[in-house]
Write an enzyme that holds these catalytic residues in place. Structure first.
Site: not given
Length: 345
Positions: A47, A132, A166
């Site tokens: 990430e 994200k 994540c």
């Protein structure tokens, strides 16, 4: 008889050259070359590998951390842009599929950063840029959220490929959408999180999440996590010895590859830098689905239904809105590259 892809996957566990974009991209290019030399066709990075994670959000108040936020914004990359071009060239030169986390600088708002996962095909084309959806906990001080247009499974050279960043790998609905789109290879990018609560074992948490998705979906999960450097510790801790000790806490990073039975295909790597390799045979996904296929015969779609909105969200829309487009399905081919547009060709 139908044949299914077989290939070598590589999960990179490494630290960026912290807040140095040029050096971090150069390191990524070198790691792509190294992994390809070992036969990898799919190479997964952590990430926000380029150029690092904002650990100060966890150790400073927002006023103290604000100058570091500005530095991260200045170090973030443009998509499209020259740093991405270097990564694309490396993927094309090695004929590999590369999935890498970046800090993406918005073009419409000075100061806005996205936590983005870029997927690059073996011809160097950008297949998807996933932002994200919800930054986790303290991350909300740094990143804006993405939209549903990028939560997609790609028709890639290594098979149906999806990726999440994540904490998104705990989002049951996001994971189910990828599974329902036919995902067979999942890439999960993580960061080492030594600043989590004392009873939280990040390496164990990564393993649990990865095993769960692989087992539930009967697929392969490739997990890449970053590591901690002294420079990260010095920035996050300052003169606080307790925070410095916390930042060096062991068992904060794990990278590996998990199979459709939920078990590691190869021994995971914990805390240390390195590359984990494993052979993936997508035919191994077939038989387990006879027993427990949650996107097929082992579900009741007359009882349960998930709505996934693929509409890209823009700050402003000029003109009249037409009728909503039908779901275009998996992304096939290169991403168009226009800001905030649908990530499909």
């Amino acid at each position: 008889m139908e044949e299914f892809p077989r290939f070598t996957a590589a999960a990179v566990q490494a630290a960026p050259v912290y807040l140095d974009t040029d050096a971090t991209v150069a390191k990524a290019v070198s790691l792509i070359t190294e992994a390809a030399s070992h036969g990898a066709s799919l190479i997964a990075f952590p990430e926000v590998f380029v150029p690092g994670y904002p650990y100060w959000n966890w150790t400073m108040n927002p006023v103290q951390g604000s100058p570091w936020y500005e530095r991260l914004y200045r170090c973030a990359i443009d998509v499209p842009g020259p740093h991405l071009d270097a990564l694309r060239a490396a993927a094309a030169a090695t004929k590999t599929t590369v999935v890498i986390g970046v800090n993406e600088r918005s073009r419409h708002s000075l100061g806005l950063i996205y936590n983005s996962v870029v997927t690059i095909g073996p011809d160097g084309s950008v297949l998807n840029v996933h932002r994200k959806l919800v930054p986790t906990w303290a991350e909300k001080l740094t990143w804006g959220g993405g939209d549903g247009s990028t939560v997609r499974v790609l028709d890639s050279a290594v098979g149906p490929l999806g990726a999440l960043a994540c904490g998104e790998n705990t989002n049951t609905l996001a994971r189910f959408s990828l599974l329902a789109q036919g995902e067979l290879v999942h890439v999960a990018g993580y960061i080492a999180l030594p600043v989590a609560p004392a009873d939280y074992d990040m390496a164990q948490a990564i393993a649990v999440r990865s095993a769960a998705h692989a087992f539930e979906g009967k697929l392969f999960s490739v997990v890449a996590c970053s590591t901690i450097t002294d420079e990260m510790v010095e920035i996050a801790a300052g003169d606080d010895a307790d925070i410095a000790k916390l930042m060096r806490r062991p068992h904060s990073a794990l990278s590996g590859i998990f199979g459709p039975d939920g078990n590691p295909v190869v021994e995971p790597l914990v805390d240390e830098e390195g590359i984990v390799y494993a052979e993936i045979d997508l035919a191994r996904c077939i038989q387990p689905k006879q027993m427990h296929d949650i996107i097929g015969a082992y579900n009741r779609f007359d009882v349960f239904q998930l709505h996934h909105d693929f509409t890209p969200r823009r700050p402003v829309v000029f003109g009249s809105r037409g009728p909503a487009a039908e779901d275009p399905g998996p992304v096939i081919g290169p991403w168009r590259g226009d800001e905030d547009a649908a990530r499909s060709a």
